[in-house]
Scaffold this active site. Structure first.
Site, PDB file in Angstrom:
ATOM      1  N   ASP A 290       0.842  -1.205   0.000  1.00 29.47           N
ATOM      2  CA  ASP A 290       0.000   0.000   0.000  1.00 29.47           C
ATOM      3  C   ASP A 290       0.874   1.250   0.000  1.00 29.47           C
ATOM      4  O   ASP A 290       0.701   2.157  -0.762  1.00 29.47           O
ATOM      5  CB  ASP A 290      -0.879   0.019   1.265  1.00 29.47           C
ATOM      6  CG  ASP A 290      -1.951  -1.077   1.193  1.00 29.47           C
ATOM      7  OD1 ASP A 290      -2.122  -1.596   0.060  1.00 29.47           O
ATOM      8  OD2 ASP A 290      -2.558  -1.414   2.195  1.00 29.47           O
TER       9      ASP A 290
ATOM     10  N   ASP B  37       4.177   5.569  -5.424  1.00 32.12           N
ATOM     11  CA  ASP B  37       4.202   5.580  -6.893  1.00 32.12           C
ATOM     12  C   ASP B  37       3.241   6.653  -7.419  1.00 32.12           C
ATOM     13  O   ASP B  37       3.566   7.455  -8.293  1.00 32.12           O
ATOM     14  CB  ASP B  37       3.739   4.215  -7.446  1.00 32.12           C
ATOM     15  CG  ASP B  37       4.845   3.175  -7.394  1.00 32.12           C
ATOM     16  OD1 ASP B  37       4.524   1.992  -7.216  1.00 32.12           O
ATOM     17  OD2 ASP B  37       6.016   3.561  -7.535  1.00 32.12           O
TER      18      ASP B  37
ATOM     19  N   GLU C 105       5.125   5.581 -16.630  1.00 33.89           N
ATOM     20  CA  GLU C 105       5.051   4.126 -16.437  1.00 33.89           C
ATOM     21  C   GLU C 105       3.808   3.786 -15.617  1.00 33.89           C
ATOM     22  O   GLU C 105       3.279   2.680 -15.687  1.00 33.89           O
ATOM     23  CB  GLU C 105       6.307   3.608 -15.736  1.00 33.89           C
ATOM     24  CG  GLU C 105       6.313   2.089 -15.616  1.00 33.89           C
ATOM     25  CD  GLU C 105       7.562   1.563 -14.946  1.00 33.89           C
ATOM     26  OE1 GLU C 105       7.472   1.138 -13.793  1.00 33.89           O
ATOM     27  OE2 GLU C 105       8.620   1.587 -15.603  1.00 33.89           O
ATOM     28  N   GLU C 106       3.353   4.773 -14.817  1.00 35.24           N
ATOM     29  CA  GLU C 106       2.201   4.519 -13.929  1.00 35.24           C
ATOM     30  C   GLU C 106       0.859   4.708 -14.637  1.00 35.24           C
ATOM     31  O   GLU C 106      -0.191   4.533 -14.020  1.00 35.24           O
ATOM     32  CB  GLU C 106       2.269   5.471 -12.719  1.00 35.24           C
ATOM     33  CG  GLU C 106       3.520   5.307 -11.874  1.00 35.24           C
ATOM     34  CD  GLU C 106       3.672   3.896 -11.317  1.00 35.24           C
ATOM     35  OE1 GLU C 106       4.809   3.406 -11.234  1.00 35.24           O
ATOM     36  OE2 GLU C 106       2.631   3.268 -10.998  1.00 35.24           O
TER      37      GLU C 106
ATOM     38  N   ASP D  87       9.550   7.218 -15.615  1.00 33.67           N
ATOM     39  CA  ASP D  87       9.210   6.321 -14.510  1.00 33.67           C
ATOM     40  C   ASP D  87       9.398   7.145 -13.246  1.00 33.67           C
ATOM     41  O   ASP D  87      10.532   7.389 -12.840  1.00 33.67           O
ATOM     42  CB  ASP D  87      10.135   5.097 -14.530  1.00 33.67           C
ATOM     43  CG  ASP D  87       9.768   4.103 -13.444  1.00 33.67           C
ATOM     44  OD1 ASP D  87      10.375   3.011 -13.409  1.00 33.67           O
ATOM     45  OD2 ASP D  87       8.880   4.416 -12.608  1.00 33.67           O
TER      46      ASP D  87
ATOM     47  N   LEU E 141       8.989   6.673 -10.045  1.00 33.53           N
ATOM     48  CA  LEU E 141       9.632   6.063  -8.873  1.00 33.53           C
ATOM     49  C   LEU E 141       9.991   4.620  -9.214  1.00 33.53           C
ATOM     50  O   LEU E 141       9.216   3.696  -8.996  1.00 33.53           O
ATOM     51  CB  LEU E 141       8.706   6.111  -7.655  1.00 33.53           C
ATOM     52  CG  LEU E 141       9.362   5.691  -6.338  1.00 33.53           C
ATOM     53  CD1 LEU E 141      10.496   6.641  -5.965  1.00 33.53           C
ATOM     54  CD2 LEU E 141       8.325   5.643  -5.215  1.00 33.53           C
ATOM     55  N   ASP E 142      11.192   4.462  -9.780  1.00 37.14           N
ATOM     56  CA  ASP E 142      11.613   3.113 -10.167  1.00 37.14           C
ATOM     57  C   ASP E 142      12.236   2.408  -8.969  1.00 37.14           C
ATOM     58  O   ASP E 142      13.047   2.986  -8.252  1.00 37.14           O
ATOM     59  CB  ASP E 142      12.642   3.209 -11.300  1.00 37.14           C
ATOM     60  CG  ASP E 142      13.040   1.828 -11.773  1.00 37.14           C
ATOM     61  OD1 ASP E 142      12.287   1.249 -12.583  1.00 37.14           O
ATOM     62  OD2 ASP E 142      14.063   1.311 -11.298  1.00 37.14           O
TER      63      ASP E 142
ATOM     64  N   GLU F 279      12.454   3.190 -19.125  1.00 33.62           N
ATOM     65  CA  GLU F 279      13.654   2.725 -18.422  1.00 33.62           C
ATOM     66  C   GLU F 279      14.801   2.453 -19.405  1.00 33.62           C
ATOM     67  O   GLU F 279      15.910   2.963 -19.254  1.00 33.62           O
ATOM     68  CB  GLU F 279      13.323   1.448 -17.635  1.00 33.62           C
ATOM     69  CG  GLU F 279      12.267   1.658 -16.552  1.00 33.62           C
ATOM     70  CD  GLU F 279      11.641   0.347 -16.047  1.00 33.62           C
ATOM     71  OE1 GLU F 279      11.502  -0.616 -16.822  1.00 33.62           O
ATOM     72  OE2 GLU F 279      11.274   0.310 -14.853  1.00 33.62           O
TER      73      GLU F 279
HETATM   74  P1  AFP Z   1      10.107  -2.462  -8.914  1.00 34.65           P
HETATM   75  O1  AFP Z   1       9.828  -1.079  -9.461  1.00 34.65           O
HETATM   76  O2  AFP Z   1       8.921  -3.374  -8.913  1.00 34.65           O
HETATM   77  O3  AFP Z   1      10.844  -2.435  -7.617  1.00 34.65           O
HETATM   78  O4  AFP Z   1      11.097  -3.164  -9.986  1.00 34.65           O
HETATM   79  C1  AFP Z   1      12.361  -2.547 -10.168  1.00 34.65           C
HETATM   80  C2  AFP Z   1      12.802  -2.920 -11.565  1.00 34.65           C
HETATM   81  O5  AFP Z   1      11.847  -2.524 -12.494  1.00 34.65           O
HETATM   82  C3  AFP Z   1      14.156  -2.312 -11.884  1.00 34.65           C
HETATM   83  O6  AFP Z   1      14.409  -1.151 -11.168  1.00 34.65           O
HETATM   84  C4  AFP Z   1      15.138  -3.414 -11.515  1.00 34.65           C
HETATM   85  O7  AFP Z   1      16.331  -3.403 -12.283  1.00 34.65           O
HETATM   86  C5  AFP Z   1      14.334  -4.677 -11.789  1.00 34.65           C
HETATM   87  O8  AFP Z   1      12.958  -4.329 -11.635  1.00 34.65           O
HETATM   88  C6  AFP Z   1      14.690  -5.750 -10.807  1.00 34.65           C
HETATM   89  O9  AFP Z   1      13.931  -6.872 -11.164  1.00 34.65           O
HETATM   90  P2  AFP Z   1      14.174  -8.244 -10.347  1.00 34.65           P
HETATM   91  O10 AFP Z   1      13.628  -7.990  -8.971  1.00 34.65           O
HETATM   92  O11 AFP Z   1      13.405  -9.272 -11.139  1.00 34.65           O
HETATM   93  O12 AFP Z   1      15.652  -8.505 -10.337  1.00 34.65           O
END
Ligand code: AFP
Length: 257
Positions: A9, A15, A38-39, A57, A59-60, A201
């Site tokens: 949450d 995000d 991305e959102e 993106d 908040l990546d 990304e």
């Molecule tokens: P989240 O945004 O869900 O945390 O994912 C981060 C991501 O998009 C990127 O930042 C990372 O390089 C990649 O996922 C990591 O993916 P894995 O957890 O499968 O290694």
């Protein structure tokens, strides 16, 4: 108490809040014709007389928030549409022990947030060496194709150091600041088209790495030669110094035979 909410949450809220903040500010920029997050499923039209398309993106790495690891924001600036060849600039921000921003235009420049003034001060230009020492091997290892696993194992046998946090922004920032290496998020049995998204990304970081003297490929060709059928398409991706990317290309070409 909010803190009792599941981390999911909180991440979802962060995000959404991040996306709202970025959209509010980008919509004030007269040279922007359209933005897409991305959102969000669809783009938002901003100014019909503008000329830049921005894919971002906000908040990546949001899944890293609840374990207090670094996260980031990524921006791709495009002219004429959202394809790799249309990228004209890229920006990313890393929210870590320090807040740092990297801006790629003809060169790649590192800026650092000055907490006192609220201004990003220029620090230095970033360049990749021909060969590095860091390896960031993404994806679920048991789902790697055998030839990919052999390539990664061989690089470790050459003495590369494992540096992988699960956050694309800090992981690629580290390789860039340490002068080189390889970040890989390949095609896998469970994700044959990779996981990372082209517009938000992959294309921005491909631009950064190319302008810093490195390379960025999908295993066979430059990521900046790719286009995108849908806004949220993903692609296998490799970013790094010339030596490591050459290894990737040799491995993947060899696997085709
Ligand atoms: P989240 O945004 O869900 O945390 O994912 C981060 C991501 O998009 C990127 O930042 C990372 O390089 C990649 O996922 C990591 O993916 P894995 O957890 O499968 O290694």
């Amino acid at each position: 108490m909010d803190s009792q909410n599941s981390s999911g949450d909180i991440q979802v809220k962060l995000d959404v809040i991040s996306d709202e903040i970025v959209e509010k500010h980008l919509c004030k920029v007269s040279s922007v014709i359209e933005i897409i997050s991305e959102e969000k499923a669809e783009p938002v039209r901003v100014n019909e007389s503008g000329k830049y398309y921005v894919a971002y993106d906000p908040l990546d790495g949001s899944s890293l928030i609840d374990v207090n690891l670094s996260v980031g924001s990524i921006f791709g600036i495009y002219k004429g549409g959202y394809s790799g060849e249309n990228v004209v600039a890229a920006v990313y921000v890393v929210y870590g022990p320090r807040v740092e921003m990297v801006v790629a235009r003809d060169t790649v420049e590192l800026f650092r947030l000055n907490e006192k003034t609220g201004v990003f001060d220029f620090v230095k230009e970033l360049r990749l060496n021909e060969k590095g020492k860091i390896l960031a091997p993404g994806g679920t290892q048991k789902e790697w194709y055998p030839f990919h696993k052999e390539m990664i194992d061989n690089l470790f046998k050459e003495g590369y150091r494992l540096r992988y946090s699960g956050g694309m922004v800090p992981d690629l920032h580290q390789i860039l600041l340490k002068g080189g290496g390889l970040f890989a998020y390949p095609a896998t049995n469970d994700k044959p088209k990779g996981k990372l998204r082209k517009l938000f990304e992959v294309f921005p970081f491909a631009y950064v790495y190319n302008k810093a003297g490195g390379l960025a490929v999908d295993g066979f060709k430059s990521l900046l030669e790719l286009d995108s059928q849908n806004y949220h398409d993903t692609t296998p991706c490799f970013f790094g110094s010339n030596y490591e990317i050459t290894k990737v290309l040799q491995t993947y070409e060899g696997a085709k035979k």
